[in-house]
Scaffold this motif. Structure first.
Motif, PDB file in Angstrom:
ATOM      1  N   ASP A 116      19.794  12.829 -46.459  1.00 46.60           N
ATOM      2  CA  ASP A 116      20.265  12.045 -45.203  1.00 46.60           C
ATOM      3  C   ASP A 116      20.845  12.907 -44.005  1.00 46.60           C
ATOM      4  OD1 ASP A 116      23.749  11.732 -46.332  1.00 46.60           O
ATOM      5  OD2 ASP A 116      22.476  13.248 -46.192  1.00 46.60           O
ATOM      6  N   LEU A 117      20.259  14.059 -43.899  1.00 47.96           N
ATOM      7  CA  LEU A 117      20.450  15.052 -43.094  1.00 47.96           C
ATOM      8  C   LEU A 117      21.560  15.777 -42.850  1.00 47.96           C
ATOM      9  CD1 LEU A 117      18.227  13.415 -40.086  1.00 47.96           C
ATOM     10  CD2 LEU A 117      17.477  15.077 -41.793  1.00 47.96           C
ATOM     11  N   HIS A 118      22.538  15.224 -43.606  1.00 43.10           N
ATOM     12  CA  HIS A 118      23.943  16.013 -43.496  1.00 43.10           C
ATOM     13  C   HIS A 118      23.846  17.316 -44.249  1.00 43.10           C
ATOM     14  CE1 HIS A 118      25.012  15.181 -48.012  1.00 43.10           C
ATOM     15  NE2 HIS A 118      25.798  16.116 -47.627  1.00 43.10           N
ATOM     16  N   SER A 119      24.520  18.218 -43.874  1.00 45.48           N
ATOM     17  CA  SER A 119      24.652  19.613 -44.461  1.00 45.48           C
ATOM     18  C   SER A 119      25.764  20.111 -44.803  1.00 45.48           C
ATOM     19  CB  SER A 119      24.085  20.621 -43.367  1.00 45.48           C
ATOM     20  OG  SER A 119      23.913  21.914 -43.751  1.00 45.48           O
ATOM     21  N   GLU A 120      25.649  21.165 -45.784  1.00 47.66           N
ATOM     22  CA  GLU A 120      26.984  21.880 -46.481  1.00 47.66           C
ATOM     23  C   GLU A 120      26.791  23.389 -46.265  1.00 47.66           C
ATOM     24  OE1 GLU A 120      28.014  17.992 -49.789  1.00 47.66           O
ATOM     25  OE2 GLU A 120      27.475  20.212 -50.330  1.00 47.66           O
ATOM     26  N   LEU A 121      27.723  23.756 -46.047  1.00 49.39           N
ATOM     27  CA  LEU A 121      27.809  25.255 -46.073  1.00 49.39           C
ATOM     28  C   LEU A 121      28.590  25.793 -47.199  1.00 49.39           C
ATOM     29  CD1 LEU A 121      26.988  28.054 -44.669  1.00 49.39           C
ATOM     30  CD2 LEU A 121      29.201  27.851 -43.249  1.00 49.39           C
ATOM     31  N   ASN A 122      28.287  26.691 -48.171  1.00 48.96           N
ATOM     32  CA  ASN A 122      28.835  27.076 -49.302  1.00 48.96           C
ATOM     33  C   ASN A 122      29.301  28.232 -49.087  1.00 48.96           C
ATOM     34  OD1 ASN A 122      28.724  24.518 -51.060  1.00 48.96           O
ATOM     35  ND2 ASN A 122      26.378  25.032 -50.765  1.00 48.96           N
ATOM     36  N   LEU A 123      30.525  28.799 -49.229  1.00 45.53           N
ATOM     37  CA  LEU A 123      31.085  30.032 -49.190  1.00 45.53           C
ATOM     38  C   LEU A 123      31.660  30.258 -50.535  1.00 45.53           C
ATOM     39  CD1 LEU A 123      32.933  29.484 -45.699  1.00 45.53           C
ATOM     40  CD2 LEU A 123      30.261  30.178 -46.035  1.00 45.53           C
ATOM     41  N   SER A 124      31.221  31.526 -51.102  1.00 45.41           N
ATOM     42  CA  SER A 124      31.884  31.787 -52.489  1.00 45.41           C
ATOM     43  C   SER A 124      32.290  33.394 -52.378  1.00 45.41           C
ATOM     44  CB  SER A 124      30.652  31.843 -53.501  1.00 45.41           C
ATOM     45  OG  SER A 124      29.607  32.580 -53.332  1.00 45.41           O
ATOM     46  N   SER A 125      32.937  33.628 -53.493  1.00 42.55           N
ATOM     47  CA  SER A 125      33.881  34.881 -53.643  1.00 42.55           C
ATOM     48  C   SER A 125      34.296  35.340 -52.238  1.00 42.55           C
ATOM     49  CB  SER A 125      32.510  35.844 -53.887  1.00 42.55           C
ATOM     50  OG  SER A 125      32.050  35.746 -55.056  1.00 42.55           O
ATOM     51  N   LEU A 126      35.220  34.416 -52.058  1.00 45.74           N
ATOM     52  CA  LEU A 126      35.812  34.551 -50.437  1.00 45.74           C
ATOM     53  C   LEU A 126      36.454  35.836 -50.442  1.00 45.74           C
ATOM     54  CD1 LEU A 126      36.743  30.929 -49.643  1.00 45.74           C
ATOM     55  CD2 LEU A 126      34.951  32.418 -48.540  1.00 45.74           C
ATOM     56  N   GLU A 127      36.609  36.367 -49.222  1.00 42.53           N
ATOM     57  CA  GLU A 127      37.166  37.683 -48.826  1.00 42.53           C
ATOM     58  C   GLU A 127      38.117  37.382 -47.528  1.00 42.53           C
ATOM     59  OE1 GLU A 127      34.358  40.706 -48.374  1.00 42.53           O
ATOM     60  OE2 GLU A 127      33.557  40.752 -50.064  1.00 42.53           O
ATOM     61  N   LEU A 128      39.164  38.104 -47.470  1.00 43.60           N
ATOM     62  CA  LEU A 128      39.964  38.042 -46.306  1.00 43.60           C
ATOM     63  C   LEU A 128      39.156  37.768 -45.014  1.00 43.60           C
ATOM     64  CD1 LEU A 128      42.832  40.351 -47.110  1.00 43.60           C
ATOM     65  CD2 LEU A 128      42.897  37.766 -47.379  1.00 43.60           C
ATOM     66  N   GLY A 129      38.145  38.932 -44.629  1.00 47.06           N
ATOM     67  CA  GLY A 129      37.268  38.576 -43.429  1.00 47.06           C
ATOM     68  C   GLY A 129      36.544  37.532 -43.359  1.00 47.06           C
ATOM     69  N   ASP A 130      36.383  36.568 -44.381  1.00 44.87           N
ATOM     70  CA  ASP A 130      35.813  35.274 -44.080  1.00 44.87           C
ATOM     71  C   ASP A 130      36.504  34.379 -43.577  1.00 44.87           C
ATOM     72  OD1 ASP A 130      34.302  35.530 -47.470  1.00 44.87           O
ATOM     73  OD2 ASP A 130      33.496  36.378 -45.658  1.00 44.87           O
ATOM     74  N   SER A 131      37.843  34.593 -43.228  1.00 46.63           N
ATOM     75  CA  SER A 131      38.534  33.856 -42.315  1.00 46.63           C
ATOM     76  C   SER A 131      38.074  33.690 -40.968  1.00 46.63           C
ATOM     77  CB  SER A 131      39.968  34.229 -42.402  1.00 46.63           C
ATOM     78  OG  SER A 131      40.755  34.277 -43.589  1.00 46.63           O
ATOM     79  N   ALA A 132      37.806  32.438 -40.470  1.00 44.63           N
ATOM     80  CA  ALA A 132      37.340  32.045 -39.367  1.00 44.63           C
ATOM     81  C   ALA A 132      37.126  30.553 -39.074  1.00 44.63           C
ATOM     82  CB  ALA A 132      35.703  32.658 -39.291  1.00 44.63           C
ATOM     83  N   LEU A 133      36.419  30.217 -37.843  1.00 45.50           N
ATOM     84  CA  LEU A 133      36.093  28.922 -37.351  1.00 45.50           C
ATOM     85  C   LEU A 133      34.744  28.805 -37.850  1.00 45.50           C
ATOM     86  CD1 LEU A 133      37.561  27.827 -34.126  1.00 45.50           C
ATOM     87  CD2 LEU A 133      37.509  26.524 -36.218  1.00 45.50           C
ATOM     88  N   TYR A 134      34.472  27.907 -38.639  1.00 47.96           N
ATOM     89  CA  TYR A 134      33.010  27.619 -38.904  1.00 47.96           C
ATOM     90  C   TYR A 134      32.590  26.401 -38.099  1.00 47.96           C
ATOM     91  CZ  TYR A 134      33.197  31.337 -42.332  1.00 47.96           C
ATOM     92  OH  TYR A 134      33.463  32.566 -42.791  1.00 47.96           O
ATOM     93  N   PHE A 135      31.381  26.409 -37.215  1.00 50.22           N
ATOM     94  CA  PHE A 135      30.958  25.368 -36.492  1.00 50.22           C
ATOM     95  C   PHE A 135      29.735  25.023 -36.915  1.00 50.22           C
ATOM     96  CE2 PHE A 135      33.848  24.678 -33.250  1.00 50.22           C
ATOM     97  CZ  PHE A 135      34.411  26.045 -33.048  1.00 50.22           C
ATOM     98  N   CYS A 136      29.449  23.652 -36.992  1.00 52.30           N
ATOM     99  CA  CYS A 136      28.011  23.029 -37.117  1.00 52.30           C
ATOM    100  C   CYS A 136      27.714  22.526 -35.782  1.00 52.30           C
ATOM    101  CB  CYS A 136      28.195  22.084 -38.124  1.00 52.30           C
ATOM    102  SG  CYS A 136      26.881  20.875 -38.329  1.00 52.30           S
ATOM    103  N   ALA A 137      26.502  22.674 -35.594  1.00 50.32           N
ATOM    104  CA  ALA A 137      26.025  22.193 -34.515  1.00 50.32           C
ATOM    105  C   ALA A 137      24.586  21.389 -34.792  1.00 50.32           C
ATOM    106  CB  ALA A 137      25.616  23.157 -33.319  1.00 50.32           C
ATOM    107  N   SER A 138      24.024  20.046 -33.895  1.00 54.58           N
ATOM    108  CA  SER A 138      22.923  19.757 -34.339  1.00 54.58           C
ATOM    109  C   SER A 138      21.987  19.638 -32.994  1.00 54.58           C
ATOM    110  CB  SER A 138      23.103  18.295 -34.774  1.00 54.58           C
ATOM    111  OG  SER A 138      23.791  17.407 -33.957  1.00 54.58           O
ATOM    112  N   SER A 139      20.876  19.411 -32.911  1.00 56.66           N
ATOM    113  CA  SER A 139      20.248  19.089 -31.871  1.00 56.66           C
ATOM    114  C   SER A 139      18.908  18.343 -32.222  1.00 56.66           C
ATOM    115  CB  SER A 139      19.577  20.441 -31.451  1.00 56.66           C
ATOM    116  OG  SER A 139      18.510  21.154 -32.074  1.00 56.66           O
TER     117      SER A 139
END
Lengths: 115, 116
Positions: free
Chosen positions: A71-94
């Motif tokens: 259906d074109l939706h997307s998922e981003l999976n982040l595992s074994s998270l570390e402190l440095g993974d703290s951020a803003l995660y943006f999705c964009a489409s075109s």
């Protein structure tokens, strides 16, 4: 409103955990991009999908994975998270090949805090 | 080769002044140069874009100047307003690599503050 929807808007979790970020692209857009924005790194391209297929990879860690569903939706999976993974995660489409203006439409982002 | 270098990192301008943000690139395959504007809590949004076959593009108070031989481009904001206060990202892309939709390489961003 860009038409790109991201959930959740905010997420707080602990190191070592796994999270999933979800993105619904604009209606009709076939390409989905994931970007990571942190204070010291700017907007870093992670990965691109086009009509369900992975098309390009940027600086995406092996602990991260993504997919685009029929259906074109997307998922981003982040595992074994570390402190440095703290951020803003943006999705964009075109749009795809049919009307390639080059413009990306960004969602409002998912802010991930890893404690 | 894929890098886009942006300066300055931050910029403070008085209301009515001119804001100038500069970017430079190395990859000669880049053929599309957009500028994105990002307000706090929002995603980046396309502001203005240029292709290398022209040296300047103007939209209202916003102008892109493009120097192909120097591989540089800049954003000029005339009559800067407090509402222009935002982070500005230059970017560059080529559609030749993947054959699908374009991929953008972003500069590091410039935080613009326009004082009232």
């Amino acid at each position: 409103d860009s038409g790109v929807t991201q959930t959740p808007k905010h997420l707080i979790t602990a190191t070592g955990q796994r999270v999933t970020l979800r993105c619904s692209p604009r209606s009709g857009d076939l390409s989905v991009y994931w970007y990571q924005q942190s204070l010291d790194q700017g907007l870093q391209f992670l990965i691109q999908y086009y009509n369900g297929e992975e098309r390009a990879k940027g600086n995406i860690l092996e602990r991260f994975s993504a997919q685009q569903f029929p259906d074109l939706h997307s998922e981003l999976n982040l595992s074994s998270l570390e402190l440095g993974d703290s951020a803003l995660y943006f999705c964009a489409s075109s749009v795809g090949l049919a009307a390639n203006t080059g413009e990306l439409f960004f969602g409002e982002g998912s802010r991930l805090t890893v404690l | 080769q894929q890098q886009v270098k942006q300066s300055p990192q931050s910029l403070i301008v008085q209301k009515g002044g001119i804001s100038i943000i500069n970017c430079a690139y190395e990859n000669t395959a880049f053929d599309y140069f957009p500028w994105y504007q990002q307000f706090p809590g929002k995603g980046p949004a396309l502001l203005i874009a240029i292709r290398p076959d022209v040296s300047e593009k103007k939209e209202g108070r916003f102008t892109i100047s493009f120097n192909k031989s120097a591989k540089q481009f800049s954003l000029h904001i005339m009559d800067s307003q407090p509402g222009d206060s935002a982070t500005y990202f230059c970017a560059a892309s080529t559609g030749r690599l993947s054959g699908s939709a374009r991929q953008l390489t972003f500069g590091s961003g410039t935080q613009l503050t326009v004082l009232p």
